[in-house]
Design a protein around this motif. Sequence first.
Motif, short mmCIF file in Angstrom:
data_model
loop_
_atom_site.label_atom_id
_atom_site.label_comp_id
_atom_site.label_asym_id
_atom_site.label_seq_id
_atom_site.Cartn_x
_atom_site.Cartn_y
_atom_site.Cartn_z
N SER A 57 0.84 -1.19 0.00
CA SER A 57 0.00 0.00 0.00
C SER A 57 0.88 1.25 0.00
O SER A 57 1.56 1.53 0.99
CB SER A 57 -0.92 0.01 1.23
N PRO A 58 0.93 2.02 -1.10
CA PRO A 58 1.82 3.18 -1.17
C PRO A 58 1.35 4.33 -0.29
O PRO A 58 0.16 4.59 -0.16
CB PRO A 58 1.79 3.56 -2.66
N ILE A 59 2.30 5.01 0.32
CA ILE A 59 2.04 6.20 1.12
C ILE A 59 2.96 7.29 0.60
O ILE A 59 4.18 7.16 0.66
CB ILE A 59 2.29 5.96 2.61
N GLU A 60 2.38 8.37 0.07
CA GLU A 60 3.17 9.47 -0.46
C GLU A 60 3.51 10.45 0.66
O GLU A 60 2.66 10.80 1.47
CB GLU A 60 2.43 10.19 -1.58
N LEU A 61 4.75 10.90 0.68
CA LEU A 61 5.21 11.88 1.65
C LEU A 61 5.71 13.11 0.90
O LEU A 61 6.47 12.99 -0.05
CB LEU A 61 6.35 11.30 2.49
N CYS A 62 5.27 14.26 1.33
CA CYS A 62 5.69 15.52 0.72
C CYS A 62 6.70 16.22 1.62
O CYS A 62 6.51 16.29 2.84
CB CYS A 62 4.49 16.44 0.48
N ARG A 63 7.72 16.78 1.01
CA ARG A 63 8.70 17.55 1.77
C ARG A 63 8.16 18.96 1.98
O ARG A 63 7.86 19.67 1.03
CB ARG A 63 10.04 17.61 1.02
N ILE A 64 8.03 19.35 3.22
CA ILE A 64 7.54 20.68 3.56
C ILE A 64 8.75 21.54 3.95
O ILE A 64 9.46 21.22 4.89
CB ILE A 64 6.54 20.63 4.74
N PRO A 65 9.01 22.63 3.23
CA PRO A 65 10.20 23.42 3.52
C PRO A 65 10.07 24.21 4.81
O PRO A 65 8.97 24.50 5.28
CB PRO A 65 10.29 24.36 2.31
N ALA A 66 11.22 24.57 5.36
CA ALA A 66 11.23 25.45 6.52
C ALA A 66 10.72 26.83 6.12
O ALA A 66 10.72 27.19 4.94
CB ALA A 66 12.66 25.55 7.07
N GLY A 67 10.27 27.59 7.08
CA GLY A 67 9.80 28.93 6.78
C GLY A 67 8.91 29.49 7.87
O GLY A 67 8.73 28.87 8.92
#
Length: 222
Positions: A57-67
């Motif tokens: 079961s794929p789980i997508e992860l998004c990179r959230i930038p600092a800010g």
Amino acid sequence: TTPPQTSAPPSRLAIEADCRRALADATRTLARIDPDAPLLEPLRRAGPPAVIVAKGSPIELCRIPAGEFWMGSRDGEPGRWTDETRHPVRITRPYWLGRTPVTRAQWSAVIDTDPSRFRNSGPDAPVETVSWFDAVWFCNRLSALEDLAPAYDISNVRGTPGQEGFELDVTFRGLDKPGYRLPTEAEWERAARAGTDTAVYTGPIEILGEHNAPALDAIAWY
């Protein structure tokens, strides 16, 4: 003890893989920032998601930038809580966040149960009727599947995951652990706002009545 700022509702469970890039200070409130100042790094530059596969079961992860961003709603915004105080927050390091709430299929692949009450919603619907304890158990199980050191120490397990009455004794091991964990409230809101400061990331909202907020129709179930 339990980790601070883990107030995302269980029915909107999200997971975060910090991959040794966890926040050094979690979040730090700024004393001086212009309310209309732009964000340091708009989330539209976040780039493509990473994908892990939990038992097929794929789980997508998004990179959230600092800010920096403004947390909380503006005065007069529909749905604003009376105890809200809009305040500036800085996220000091990037992090990884699940692209969507954990789905029924993803939950079942990791936990081998399906506790959702809405049985006809389909495998890609968000898992619901899970508790904070269930969410912690899910994170540690997923960490084990990826051979990552867990973010939580768990002991004194009572009951069965996904069933009423399931409880644990939980100690958060710290932001330097590579395993999966729940996002802080600030991390969740940083991602959900997607670089905007409006009521929802698509713009302002108008509540016309019960179950009637057209701005939500294209982006949410409610």
